[in-house]
Design an enzyme around this catalytic site. Sequence first.
Site, short mmCIF file in Angstrom:
data_model
loop_
_atom_site.label_atom_id
_atom_site.label_comp_id
_atom_site.label_asym_id
_atom_site.label_seq_id
_atom_site.Cartn_x
_atom_site.Cartn_y
_atom_site.Cartn_z
CD GLU A 1 -2.59 1.16 2.71
OE1 GLU A 1 -2.86 2.22 3.29
OE2 GLU A 1 -2.95 0.03 3.13
CD GLU B 1 -4.11 7.13 6.48
OE1 GLU B 1 -4.88 6.23 6.86
OE2 GLU B 1 -2.88 7.05 6.57
#
Length: 433
Positions: A147, A152
């Site tokens: 990932e 984020e």
Amino acid sequence: MRKITSILLTCVMGCTATYAADWDGVPVPANPGSGKTWELHPLSDDFNYEAPAAGKSTRFYERWKEGFINPWTGPGLTEWHPHYSYVSGGKLAITSGRKPGTNQVYLGSITSKAPLTYPVYMEARAKLSNMVLASDFWFLSADSTEEIDVIEAYGSDRPGQEWYAERLHLSHHVFIRDPFQDYQPTDAGSWYADGKGTKWRDAFHRVGVYWRDPWHLEYYVDGKLVRTVSGQDIIDPNGFTGGTGLSKPMYAIINMEDQNWRSDNGITPTDAELADPNRNTYYVDWVRFYKPVPINGNATTVELGNFHNTGKDGANVTGDTVLGFNKNGNNINYNTKGDWADYTVNLPAAGEYRVDLVIASPMSSGLGAELTFAGNAAKTVTLSNTGGWESYQTFTLPQTISVSSPGNYNFRLKSTGSSNWQWNGDEIRFVKL
């Protein structure tokens, strides 16, 4: 059938120079490397179309699907719902709302239909929601073991959330799924603040990552390099990837999440916050992706769809209904082991030429091509998985060709290797050295 390149996407790939994208004039901040330049990838999307929450639109579905890479509906109190994303006014909107009669949260999520693989620069221009929820732009392998998190972040103006509102989490993960183990960097640099007190919810900002290779990531915010992670000690110190690093093709995901580590501590949106359209939406103006390719200032290009003869050496492959290469616009598809085509190229000068082949394939192994030029001995190149039938990459033949004079030359391009299904082809370039 997946081996057929969609006409619409082929147009996007072949016609990107004919219209102005929102990011035109915004330089890619990363360095593509010596002798290379940036080439726009067709997954790039300026969201200058309409796609309603229910039903979306053909243009949307060219690149994206609603939801996640698999049937999972999200972490913690999250439930990704297809009607909580839409495109309007030149922007993608990811929204949020209460699931009636529960403490769960409906949230939007979209995922690319095709994956990307390194080397690639990936960037979004986005404005966070004013929520304690995570606003995300990230990449995940099909098996959920690798990932990369480009965005984020948590934009809420709620008291006690000031520290998060001033930071972007710039990180990555490597996982072992059974038994579950998770590594991500925990150094202070993974939480980026610009030192100016910027609240990332207040305006649109560009955040990008150059995934240069399996062991090197560069993070850029508004065109400035703010973080570099490089080497096994920070990418995968525990060896979860078995020594391969961040090497797997990854899908692009744009969504919001109510994450466990926050909701378990009481940090979850209220009904009033979820009902407030002035704070409950994460906006993305555009996403763009670039691949580094050789500079072709002295290149002569032949579109692989422009062959004058095609055929096949060897047995037919089950499911391949076309003898030889199948012309699909300027590209070719339905290419199986032993397929070939004949071409003519006009080279402008005598001398030595590098040969670049632009292809796409999701096949994991057994890919190759063979070039027979002007009747001379064949030259071969081993090809590899690019992440999908529409994820094109450039491969350079290890040997050059030489011509004694300018003029027309005939050549044959043939698919080789052990895989029955081979690759879709875009173009072949002859670059004067």
